[in-house]
Scaffold this active site. Structure first.
Site, PDB file in Angstrom:
ATOM      1  CD  GLU A   1      -8.329   4.899  -0.146  1.00  0.00           C
ATOM      2  OE1 GLU A   1      -8.610   3.810  -0.685  1.00  0.00           O
ATOM      3  OE2 GLU A   1      -7.201   5.380  -0.197  1.00  0.00           O
TER       4      GLU A   1
ATOM      5  CG  ASP B   1      -2.011   1.049   1.137  1.00  0.00           C
ATOM      6  OD1 ASP B   1      -2.542   1.437   2.204  1.00  0.00           O
ATOM      7  OD2 ASP B   1      -2.315   1.509   0.015  1.00  0.00           O
TER       8      ASP B   1
ATOM      9  CE  LYS C   1      -0.874   3.470  -3.969  1.00  0.00           C
ATOM     10  NZ  LYS C   1      -0.830   2.717  -2.687  1.00  0.00           N
TER      11      LYS C   1
ATOM     12  CG  ASP D   1      -5.334  -0.105  -1.199  1.00  0.00           C
ATOM     13  OD1 ASP D   1      -5.196   0.960  -0.603  1.00  0.00           O
ATOM     14  OD2 ASP D   1      -6.426  -0.450  -1.718  1.00  0.00           O
ATOM     15  CG  ASN D   2      -4.430   2.233  -3.570  1.00  0.00           C
ATOM     16  OD1 ASN D   2      -3.584   2.132  -2.681  1.00  0.00           O
ATOM     17  ND2 ASN D   2      -5.606   2.795  -3.372  1.00  0.00           N
TER      18      ASN D   2
END
Ligand SMILES: O=C(c1ccccc1)c1ccc(O)c(O)c1[N+](=O)[O-]
Ligand SMILES: [Mg+2]
Length: 214
Positions: free
Chosen positions: A199, A141, A144, A169-170
């Site tokens: 989120e 997380d 990136k 995540d993401n």
């Protein structure tokens, strides 16, 4: 100068959560970030997916890359079995300082080791510093553009074992295209996408769960 957003998040926890109650810390942060100031926590929607994958894996040695204010650190640590440990890596000292206080407020400091510094430098040192043989769960997380580099680094350092679960995540927003291509095409991973939302928003995002096959 005024307070920072992480400091305001900490204040919201101290005001609205109960000391030693991780769920109240999670709820206080979600309420603040949904109603007052958006922040890049994994959040409550993706958090439920994180919880379910964690419960399935029940890791004894977990790694988190990207602590931020410690929201997902608390989500992970609250579900660890007695004796299990979470190492979380954060590059930004101001974020790390707030995270330590939020993790302690939740009463989870004994299960968590927060390490400050760049993931690329720290990953090769985790074994010698913390006696880690390998991880059975990794939550990605952080920046990136570091997901793929650090995954390959974890492989090369022998820190992944057959069955290690990577949860990222993401993968849609902001997106990690090179990482996704890698884990979805490599014969060394079994990968699947859990669709959710960014989120505290209605935008699509999701988590990619990739099992290392050894
Ligand atoms: O990169 C951003 C970002 C980009 C631009 C503005 C704000 C945040 C972000 C967005 C949502 C996340 O869940 C997350 O982990 C991150 N991050 O920085 O690691
Ligand atoms: Mg994130």
């Amino acid at each position: 100068t005024g307070s920072s957003q992480p400091q305001r998040m900490l204040k919201a926890v101290q005001k609205n959560a109960t000391k030693g109650d991780p769920q109240s810390v999670i709820s206080a942060i979600d309420h603040y970030c949904r109603n007052k100031e958006w922040a890049m926590n994994v959040g409550d929607d993706k958090g439920l997916i994180l919880d379910s994958v964690l419960t399935e894996v029940n890791p004894s040695a977990a790694l988190e890359l990207g602590t931020y204010c410690g929201y997902s650190t608390v989500r992970i640590a609250r579900l660890l079995s007695p004796g299990s440990k979470l190492i979380t890596v954060e590059f930004n000292p101001a974020f790390a300082a707030v995270a330590r206080q939020i993790i302690a407020y939740a009463g989870l400091q004994d299960k968590v080791t927060l390490v400050e510094g760049p993931s690329g430098d720290l990953i090769p040192k985790l074994r010698e510093r913390f006696g880690v043989k390998s991880f059975d769960f990794v939550f990605l997380d952080h920046w990136k553009d570091r997901y793929l580099l650090d995954t390959k680094l974890l492989e090369d350092c022998g820190l992944l074992q057959k069955g290690t679960v990577l949860l990222a995540d993401n993968v849609i927003c902001p997106g990690t295209p090179e990482y996704l291509k890698y884990v979805r095409s490599s014969p060394r991973y079994e990968s699947r996408y859990y669709k959710s939302n960014l989120e505290y928003t209605k935008l699509e995002d999701g988590l990619e769960k990739s099992v290392f096959l050894g």
